[in-house]
Every structure is written in C-alpha cells, then in structure tokens.
Scaffold this motif. Structure first.
Motif: not given
Lengths: 319, 319
Positions: A158-164, A170-174
């Motif tokens: 989540k930290y990395l998805a938010h950073a980028f 738009r990031f989804y996390y898997g």
C-alpha cells in the motif's frame, strides 16, 4: 520522496521520468559502458523521452543505493541474479524497499524474480513488484492505465502503491505475489503466440488464444500454490491489450517477425520466459500446450502454421 | 443433411453460405417484405457474399420448418418471442432441433434466448446455441476460428457440433448453457465499452476492461446458478478479439461513434442487452459497474470521459 531507478533502458528511463513528473526527487543509475547510459549522459534523451536536468544520472551503484527511500529495478531479467550479487557485495546496511519493474523468470531454475533477488540480497530485504498493462509510448502521450503493485507485505504494498499513483498510473494492489509474477512473465509468451498468429494471417484466433492462454497458466499457478484466478486480473489478462494487440509490443512483434522472416533486434523477454515455463511445466506436471508450441517454433523450428492449426483447430471437443 | 436457415441478415446469409460450403443441402428463409430478403431474391448477393443458386430461398416459413433436419435461427434477438409465436401457430408436428445463432437477452424480462424460444414453441423442442468468436468478413476471407455449440443435452450438442465443424469453423461444445448465453450476450456490452474507450482516446484501458468485464459477469452468472468460469471460455473472453479490437465489430463501432457524435445505422445488439443486464443486476443483487456505466452513457447521456475515468482510474484499491 527520494527514488533511485536502477536501469536506464525503456522502462527504467520512463520510471525516472514518471517519478520526477509526479514530484519525486529522482536518481537514475546505469552501467558506465551501457549504450543506453552513454546516450542519456550525452544527450539526456533516448528514442522515447527527454529526462529533466533535475534528474541525477550516475553509474555509481553505491550512491544510487544509499541516497534513496525506494529503489526501482528495471533491467534484463536474466541479469538480475548477477546484479543482486553486485548489490550484496556493496554491504549496504540500510534496508530500503526494492521494486522490481520487470517481467520474467530465471532460465534453468524457473525461479520468480523476487526469489532470485531475495536469494542474493537476503530474505529480510523488502521486495515488491510493479507490473501490469501500459506502454511507455502511450504513457508519454498522456494515455492513462491501471497497474499493479504486489509484495508479501500488505503494508509495504500500500505504501508503494500510494507513492507512485497519479492520474496517469492508477495502482491496484495484488495479494497473490506468486500468481502475479508468473502471470506477468508468462503474458510475454502469449504475446509471442499472438504475433505468430498475426504473422500467418490468423489474427482472428487471438480470441481463442486469450481464452486458452489464461486457462493453461491458471492451472500452472494453482499447481505452484498460487490463486488460479490471479491470471484473470490486471497482471496477466489485463495486460493482453498491450501485449497481444499493440504495435508497441516487442513480444508480439518478435513473434510476427519470426514468421515473416524479418530480423528483430529488440529484447523480447518472452523468448527467455518460455524456456523457464518448460521447466515449470515439468516440475509441476502441468501441460502448457500454447507455451510448448511457442517453444517448439522458436527453438526447434517446427512449422508455425501446422503447429498453430493443430493447437486451435484440432478435433471437436469440450472446452 | 438438410439445413434451414431462418433469417437472412449478415449472419443468416453467412450460415446458409457456410452450410452449403461444407456440403449441406440448404434453404434460407426471410420475411417477404424484409429489405435483406428482397435484395437476396433479386441479386442473390448482399454486401458480404453471393449465395450459390443451389441454395433455396423462400419466404414460406412452413416450407422452411418442414423440409429440414436442423433449423438455424438468426434474427434480431428482441423479435425472437414473436417469431416463436409465429412458429408455434403453424402447428408443425416434427421436432427438428433449433440452433439459435444469435446473442442477446430479452428486454423487460432479462430472459435468455433459449428460454424465450422454449416458452413459445414448447419445452420438449430441442434447442441449442451456436456462439463464440468470428466475423463473417473474416470467415469469407478464409480466416478460421473456433466457435462453441451448447445445449442442455450433450448428445444433441455433439451431433450439431459435428454437423457444422469444418477446417474453417472448429466447434467446441459447452456444458454450461446458462453461462454461455449470458456471456455471449454480455460481450456485446463490453464491446460497446471498448468502443467508448477508443472514442475518448483511452484504448489502453481495454486491458483493464477485459480483466474487470469478465469479473463482473462471472459474478452475475454464478448468482444465476451458472459456472463462474464459463465467462473465461470461448463464448465470452474468447470473443473479445472479435468484439473489442476488430474494425468489423458493430458494437465496438457503435460505442466509438456515440462518443465521436457520428450517426450509426447498423444494429448494435449490446444497446438492448445492457437494458436486460440492468434487470438481471437488480433481480440477482449483483453490481455490474461496467454495464451500468455503459447504460448510463447511452440512456442517460452522462459524460463518457468522466464516467469511464471514474470506473477505471478511481482511488487505489485491491483487485
């Protein structure tokens, strides 16, 4: 945030451009003797983009590793093990997270890239992957896409998805890291098959290829202990538009050019991945008819039209 | 074998051509006042093909129904109920199998086409569906494809698949009739969405559309009692190449032209199907975000770019 991008090819240079574009403080590293690095050092440009003068360019790996909050790695998959050894030899104490923005499997072992890297730099290092659809060329034209961030640690993901994340990506996390890595790597092999179908004039069979490609990889991922549904998400099926239908796809074009007898000079990662898939097929006792056909056409020079017809147009049977 | 094809539009005329091409004795029926019928009667041609003089052309429905071993129906889906009543009113004793070569759902009831037909002609009549990828234009150029035959009776399905298989169309037989019919109909709605993305310059999001379109329909099919995996086979995902990426797809083009403000005169079945999907979404309490967005854009004239961005590019979340 301080972002170091290790690797300065098409994706590495794009991630540096993108990270700067969304407001990060960016460093990009390349090998001193790499043509990509030399081109960027001389002109700050490559065939895709121009890097802002605010982006720090270096060939000093220690600088790149110590002056960052997050390190993104984007190099040729088959060089990841030796690169991991090189990182390890620098004995750097801090544990910044690494993101592998690359798709592949190690030839010989069939190992996933997060496994390869953690074997070299230590299993306590936080490692994530950034995969999914999108072409550098399209992003640079402002065409947005959804991508996926995944690791074994949800908080890190989540930290990395938010950073980028930005309106452009738009990031989804898997959650299923195994399924995501296998699927992301294997979509390049399906891309080769798509190009072969284009090459022999059977583009209409790309529909059947999508249905059956996902199916064989779903069974492999399940046998390996992953979630059989992951392959139907962004990391694999969601990347089919970019891989099976786009002019920008190196893998699709490699497959097509192979059939048409044209020379091809760009990296098509699927050519290596298909070798690794053959190892996994044997280890996990899962038949992979499409991957096998691609392998046979590339490495054993079997007749593409005959093999692909056999694959899709053989006798009537249940789905 | 004696094949009657009921309907003489693009698909009806193609199936007559194809059945004759693979050696059957063929009759094609159309309404006397239909422009398609009149064009074929006058010239034996339409914009796609020329019918051999061996193919018997008639507007007498009783002749068409009594002189055949298999009847293929290919008409506008929303006219199937009244057509079923017309067949029923002829009181024909013999029970030849019907194959519905059409994709849609009944507006108002959300009913599947096999349900609509059997309600009108009697549940003991053998009914199958013939769906899956392939464009008439591609088949006529000799480009092969895989398609799917399905019914509630495996023996019937196999019999029909064998009757129509050839090197040009290779049939697979499907067991989940419900999932196959819903998926085949709904792919036209995903095709509309694909066209809308093309229209606003977001073609790159067709990857995410594939991953998430299959997912929402899989949940609907499961709620209706079907197999959630059917949507990932030839009837739905396998038809995405032909629907989401082809210039020949009426639904994709309708979606694109709607955005571009161009007039569109050909039938886009998805425009009706999306209405029926809204009914099913309510009845089975399954959210269908993509279908809902397509519905809102077409019927309530919401802003396509804003709605599609909201759909694909909203806040970071798990897949």
């Amino acid at each position: 945030m301080k972002i170091s991008v290790l690797g300065c090819g098409r994706w590495g240079s794009f991630i540096a451009w993108y990270s700067h574009h969304i407001g990060h403080d960016v460093l990009i590293w390349g090998r001193e003797n790499s043509p990509h690095y030399q081109e960027l050092e001389k002109t700050r440009k490559n065939e895709y983009l121009t890097l802002s003068s605010d982006i720090y360019l270096t060939h000093n790996l220690k600088t790149a590793l110590t002056k960052s909050d997050i390190c993104v790695i984007s190099i040729n998959s088959q060089q990841l093990r030796s690169f991991g050894k090189q990182i390890s030899s620098l004995n750097i104490k801090s544990k910044v997270p690494f993101i592998l923005c690359m798709k592949g499997l190690e030839i010989g072992s069939g190992k996933r890239l997060t496994t390869v890297l953690s074997e070299e730099i230590g299993i306590t290092s936080p490692i994530a992957v950034w995969v999914g659809p999108g072409h550098v060329q399209d992003f640079l034209c402002g065409m947005p896409n959804c991508m996926i961030m995944s690791s074994l640690d949800t908080t890190l993901t989540k930290y990395l998805a938010h950073a980028f994340s930005s309106p452009l990506i738009r990031f989804y996390y898997g959650k299923d890291l195994l399924g995501i890595e296998i699927g992301a790597a294997a979509k390049n092999v399906i891309g080769l098959a798509a190009g072969m179908l284009d090459g022999i004039g059977y583009s209409s069979l790309k529909g059947a290829l999508m249905a059956r490609g996902t199916h064989e990889l779903s069974r492999l991922i399940e046998a390996m202990g992953g979630n059989p549904m992951t392959v139907y998400g962004l990391s694999h099926l969601g990347d089919y538009e970019a891989t099976l239908f786009s002019e920008h796809s190196n893998n699709r074009r490699f497959g097509e050019d192979l059939i048409l007898g044209k020379p091809f000079h760009k990296l098509a990662e699927g050519v290596y991945t298909v070798q690794a898939l053959m190892d996994l097929s044997e280890t996990y006792h899962v038949e992979l008819p499409i991957s096998k056909t691609v392998y046979e056409i590339i490495y054993n020079h079997t007749n593409p039209r005959k093999e692909l017809e056999k694959l899709f147009l053989r006798s009537v049977k249940s789905e």
